[in-house]
Structures are given as structure tokens and as C-alpha cells.
Design a protein around this motif. Sequence first.
Motif, mmCIF file in Angstrom:
data_model
loop_
_atom_site.group_PDB
_atom_site.id
_atom_site.type_symbol
_atom_site.label_atom_id
_atom_site.label_comp_id
_atom_site.label_asym_id
_atom_site.label_seq_id
_atom_site.Cartn_x
_atom_site.Cartn_y
_atom_site.Cartn_z
ATOM 1 N N TRP A 6 13.745 8.463 -8.843
ATOM 2 C CA TRP A 6 13.036 7.193 -9.043
ATOM 3 C C TRP A 6 13.938 6.006 -8.730
ATOM 4 O O TRP A 6 13.480 4.981 -8.220
ATOM 5 N N PHE A 7 15.220 6.154 -9.045
ATOM 6 C CA PHE A 7 16.161 5.078 -8.709
ATOM 7 C C PHE A 7 16.144 4.820 -7.199
ATOM 8 O O PHE A 7 16.060 3.676 -6.762
ATOM 9 N N TRP A 8 16.243 5.874 -6.403
ATOM 10 C CA TRP A 8 16.262 5.721 -4.952
ATOM 11 C C TRP A 8 14.937 5.172 -4.420
ATOM 12 O O TRP A 8 14.922 4.321 -3.532
ATOM 13 N N ILE A 9 13.834 5.646 -4.989
ATOM 14 C CA ILE A 9 12.526 5.124 -4.578
ATOM 15 C C ILE A 9 12.437 3.633 -4.914
ATOM 16 O O ILE A 9 12.016 2.809 -4.092
ATOM 17 N N GLY A 10 12.838 3.279 -6.125
ATOM 18 C CA GLY A 10 12.814 1.874 -6.540
ATOM 19 C C GLY A 10 13.714 0.998 -5.687
ATOM 20 O O GLY A 10 13.351 -0.131 -5.336
ATOM 21 N N LEU A 11 14.887 1.516 -5.348
ATOM 22 C CA LEU A 11 15.802 0.768 -4.483
ATOM 23 C C LEU A 11 15.171 0.527 -3.111
ATOM 24 O O LEU A 11 15.232 -0.589 -2.575
ATOM 25 N N CYS A 12 14.564 1.541 -2.559
ATOM 26 C CA CYS A 12 13.923 1.405 -1.246
ATOM 27 C C CYS A 12 12.779 0.396 -1.287
ATOM 28 O O CYS A 12 12.661 -0.458 -0.398
ATOM 29 N N ILE A 13 11.946 0.487 -2.302
ATOM 30 C CA ILE A 13 10.836 -0.458 -2.432
ATOM 31 C C ILE A 13 11.371 -1.876 -2.536
ATOM 32 O O ILE A 13 10.899 -2.791 -1.858
ATOM 33 N N THR A 14 12.382 -2.061 -3.366
ATOM 34 C CA THR A 14 12.973 -3.385 -3.551
ATOM 35 C C THR A 14 13.545 -3.930 -2.247
ATOM 36 O O THR A 14 13.316 -5.094 -1.892
ATOM 37 N N LEU A 15 14.287 -3.108 -1.525
ATOM 38 C CA LEU A 15 14.896 -3.556 -0.271
ATOM 39 C C LEU A 15 13.849 -3.958 0.762
ATOM 40 O O LEU A 15 13.989 -4.979 1.441
ATOM 41 N N VAL A 16 12.800 -3.168 0.886
ATOM 42 C CA VAL A 16 11.766 -3.470 1.881
ATOM 43 C C VAL A 16 11.026 -4.749 1.510
ATOM 44 O O VAL A 16 10.806 -5.620 2.363
ATOM 45 N N ILE A 17 10.652 -4.891 0.242
ATOM 46 C CA ILE A 17 9.937 -6.095 -0.195
ATOM 47 C C ILE A 17 10.829 -7.325 -0.030
ATOM 48 O O ILE A 17 10.387 -8.371 0.460
ATOM 49 N N ALA A 59 13.962 3.456 3.955
ATOM 50 C CA ALA A 59 12.974 3.889 2.959
ATOM 51 C C ALA A 59 12.252 5.157 3.411
ATOM 52 O O ALA A 59 12.004 6.055 2.603
ATOM 53 N N VAL A 60 11.923 5.234 4.683
ATOM 54 C CA VAL A 60 11.245 6.425 5.205
ATOM 55 C C VAL A 60 12.165 7.641 5.102
ATOM 56 O O VAL A 60 11.725 8.726 4.686
ATOM 57 N N ILE A 61 13.417 7.471 5.445
ATOM 58 C CA ILE A 61 14.369 8.594 5.363
ATOM 59 C C ILE A 61 14.489 9.085 3.925
ATOM 60 O O ILE A 61 14.407 10.287 3.657
ATOM 61 N N VAL A 62 14.653 8.148 3.000
ATOM 62 C CA VAL A 62 14.744 8.526 1.584
ATOM 63 C C VAL A 62 13.442 9.182 1.132
ATOM 64 O O VAL A 62 13.456 10.195 0.427
ATOM 65 N N GLY A 70 0.817 -1.213 0.000
ATOM 66 C CA GLY A 70 0.000 0.000 0.000
ATOM 67 C C GLY A 70 0.846 1.256 0.000
ATOM 68 O O GLY A 70 0.572 2.211 -0.755
ATOM 69 N N VAL A 71 1.885 1.261 0.814
ATOM 70 C CA VAL A 71 2.797 2.416 0.852
ATOM 71 C C VAL A 71 3.509 2.563 -0.493
ATOM 72 O O VAL A 71 3.691 3.674 -0.989
ATOM 73 N N MET A 72 3.878 1.441 -1.094
ATOM 74 C CA MET A 72 4.537 1.477 -2.398
ATOM 75 C C MET A 72 3.649 2.173 -3.431
ATOM 76 O O MET A 72 4.119 3.039 -4.175
ATOM 77 N N PHE A 73 2.367 1.816 -3.466
ATOM 78 C CA PHE A 73 1.459 2.454 -4.419
ATOM 79 C C PHE A 73 1.275 3.942 -4.104
ATOM 80 O O PHE A 73 1.247 4.778 -5.009
#
Length: 124
Positions: free
Chosen positions: A53-64, A106-109, A34-37
Motif C-alpha cells: 500500500w505504501f508503494w501504491i500510495g507513493l505512485c498515486i501521489t507522484l502522478v497526481i 506507477a505502471v511498473i509498480v 479513475g485508475v486510482m480508484f
Amino acid sequence: MIRSKRPWRHTFQVALEGIWYTLRTQRNMQVHLGVMFAVTGLGLALGLERTEWFWIGLCITLVIMAELFNTAIETVVDLVMLNPHPLAKIAKDTAAGAVLVAAVFAVIVGVILLGIPVWKLLVN
């Protein structure tokens, strides 16, 4: 070494089954999705740059990824440990800690990339 005769697509099928299992059964994975969307929608609305977008994508990937590993570790521990054991607790707690570390990053980024532009929109 024994080689598998399974088709290549089977690799993707079992991986997707693992992701789907985690999404169906783990509340935290549902929250992460949900947060990802929400973050993706906000990023699109703000017109993020490629590097953002790279940093957002990296954070999403790491959390998942962390949540998937956490689910795998917790499931295996539950399978082999019929009775509570201090080492089983350490394994499960450590896996959960990995998710927390990824989520805090992810929150910090997110605050850096999204919070500042949102704040500027709200102030103006």
C-alpha cells in the motif's frame, strides 16, 4: 516582508480549488483519478500488505502531483506567451514528460504488485 492576515484554512481552500480546477479541466487528471480508484479497489480485493500500500500510495501521489505541476506550468506559459515560442513549447513538453515518467513508474509498480497476483488468480 508582508505577512498575510488570511486564516490558516484559506491555505487549504486555495489548494483544494487548484486540485478541483485540474480535475474539472484536465482529461488526463480524470483518467489518473479513475485508475486510482480501480487500483485501490483491486488492491483491497487482493488484500495488499502495508508495504505494498505504501508503494501504491507513493505512485498515486507522484502522478497526481506531476499532473498538478503540469497544469500549473501549462497555465502560466499560456498566460504569458500570447504567441507560440520554442521555449514555451519546451517548458510545456518537459512538464508533460514529468507526468509520463511518474505514470510509467506507477505502471511498473502496479504490474509488480497487482499484475502477478491477478495473473495467478486467472491461471488457477
